[in-house]
Design an enzyme around this catalytic site. Structure first.
Site, mmCIF file in Angstrom:
data_model
loop_
_atom_site.group_PDB
_atom_site.id
_atom_site.type_symbol
_atom_site.label_atom_id
_atom_site.label_comp_id
_atom_site.label_asym_id
_atom_site.label_seq_id
_atom_site.Cartn_x
_atom_site.Cartn_y
_atom_site.Cartn_z
ATOM 1 N N CYS A 138 -3.306 1.913 4.028
ATOM 2 C CA CYS A 138 -2.893 0.546 4.303
ATOM 3 C C CYS A 138 -2.370 0.380 5.724
ATOM 4 O O CYS A 138 -2.097 -0.729 6.154
ATOM 5 C CB CYS A 138 -1.806 0.130 3.316
ATOM 6 S SG CYS A 138 -0.436 1.285 3.299
ATOM 7 N N CYS A 194 3.208 3.317 -1.771
ATOM 8 C CA CYS A 194 4.411 3.010 -0.972
ATOM 9 C C CYS A 194 5.571 3.919 -1.388
ATOM 10 O O CYS A 194 6.344 4.385 -0.550
ATOM 11 C CB CYS A 194 4.840 1.560 -1.166
ATOM 12 S SG CYS A 194 3.612 0.369 -0.608
#
Lengths: 219, 140
Positions: free
Chosen positions: B37, B107
């Site tokens: 990402c 994340c």
């Protein structure tokens, strides 16, 4: 097996009918569309020549007066050929496509980047953040930062070119050992994934820079 | 996809943002990135060399709301913990606390990696040999 719309010959999927040369092209992967083996190594000169040669033979102009089915087949085959050429011409998109074709996902077991790369990306993101702040203030600082970020962008493009060269240099080795099963093969796939994800990470950063510099200009 | 309330809370009110002065002896720094990402996260831990307890933590993250919330939460989580205990923190704890959806699990992995990287960095300049040299010289 697929059937040629022009001569009814049944055959394995390929771009051109083996018997009459009419366009077929259904259900082919992009390597097969160009008549190439599923290998990472591709000779660019041969790719160009094959693309132009096949493109001429299935060109929609040649089928303008033929049946609707054949005209349609020509259009579809041409679209497939173009996609195959564009994807396989670039070592990065070729590597990504090869992974996908072989059932590997870039992100699997590959969640982080080398520390020095992460640090560099962090630095650039901080520069971008500074630029965002400076843009609202007076001009001089923003101008200086914009120049610095622009230099970074050039450097990043150079790093991506380096990554592309690294791919090309290793493709033959990966191809040679790619047939082996087990741990050796997995290690090679991992090597390929690391180079590709590094490039993907740099591309994302360049996209952020592009967006920032463009909006800086627009402001 | 909607962010959970806890993610939004951390995102709008992040804890311990910033950094410690460079070259501080008791600070370990971990910078980690996710190629998927484009996120990048810096976590700094101030560790007491006498007892190995994390006394303070700061972070700075460039990325999505979940990445910011994960690192913000981690700075709270590690404070007061011994480094060996902090090393065992799993990303699943972060996922659970913040209600991260499957697409945002990476994340939390990033935040877990950041803790390990920061502690490893701290350890690397605690050894007697390197402690005498200025840290800057080692990095370059």
């Amino acid at each position: 097996m697929i059937k040629c719309q022009a001569c009814d010959r049944e055959q394995q999927p390929r771009l051109l009918c083996a018997q009459c040369g009419a366009p077929l092209g259904a259900g082919l992967d992009l390597f097969a569309a160009l008549g190439l083996p599923r290998k990472l190594t591709i000779d660019p000169a041969r790719l160009e020549q094959t693309y132009h040669d096949l493109g001429r033979r299935i060109h929609p102009d040649r089928f303008a007066s033929k049946s609707v089915r054949l005209r349609d087949a020509s259009l579809r085959a041409t679209a497939l050929l173009t996609r195959a050429y564009r994807t396989l011409r670039d070592p990065v998109s070729r590597g990504l496509y090869w992974l996908e074709l072989n059932g590997h996902k870039l992100a699997d077991n590959n969640k982080s980047v080398p520390a020095d790369l992460a640090e560099m990306v962090f630095e650039v993101q901080e520069q971008l953040a500074d630029l965002r702040v400076a843009r609202d203030g007076s001009g001089g600082e923003a101008e200086r930062l914009r120049g610095a970020v622009d230099e970074r962008r050039t450097e990043l493009h150079r790093m991506i070119e380096g990554g592309s060269r690294e791919l090309v240099q290793n493709f033959a080795r990966w191809d040679a050992h790619g047939g082996a099963n087990g741990a050796g093969r997995d290690a090679l796939v991992m090597e390929l994934k690391l180079v590709l994800s590094k490039i993907a990470y740099l591309r994302t950063l360049i996209r952020d820079i592009d967006r920032e510099l463009d909006s800086a200009q627009a402001a | 996809m909607a962010y959970s309330e806890k993610v939004i809370e951390h995102y709008t009110n992040p804890r311990n943002v910033g950094s410690f002065a460079k070259g501080e002896d008791n600070v370990g720094t971990g910078v980690v990135g996710a190629p998927e990402c484009g996120d990048v996260m810096k976590l700094q831990l101030k560790i007491n060399p006498e007892n190995g307890v994390i006394e303070d933590a700061k972070f700075k993250t460039f990325g999505c709301g979940s990445a910011i919330a994960s690192s913000s939460y981690v700075t709270e989580l590690v404070k007061g913990k011994h480094i060996e205990e902090a090393m065992t923190i799993k990303n699943t704890v972060i996922v659970k606390e913040l209600n991260l959806p499957p697409v945002k699990i990476h994340c939390s992995v990033l935040a877990e990696d950041a803790i390990k990287a920061a502690i490893t960095d701290w350890k690397s300049h605690q050894t007697p040999a390197s402690a005498q040299e200025p840290r800057k010289a080692q990095e370059s």
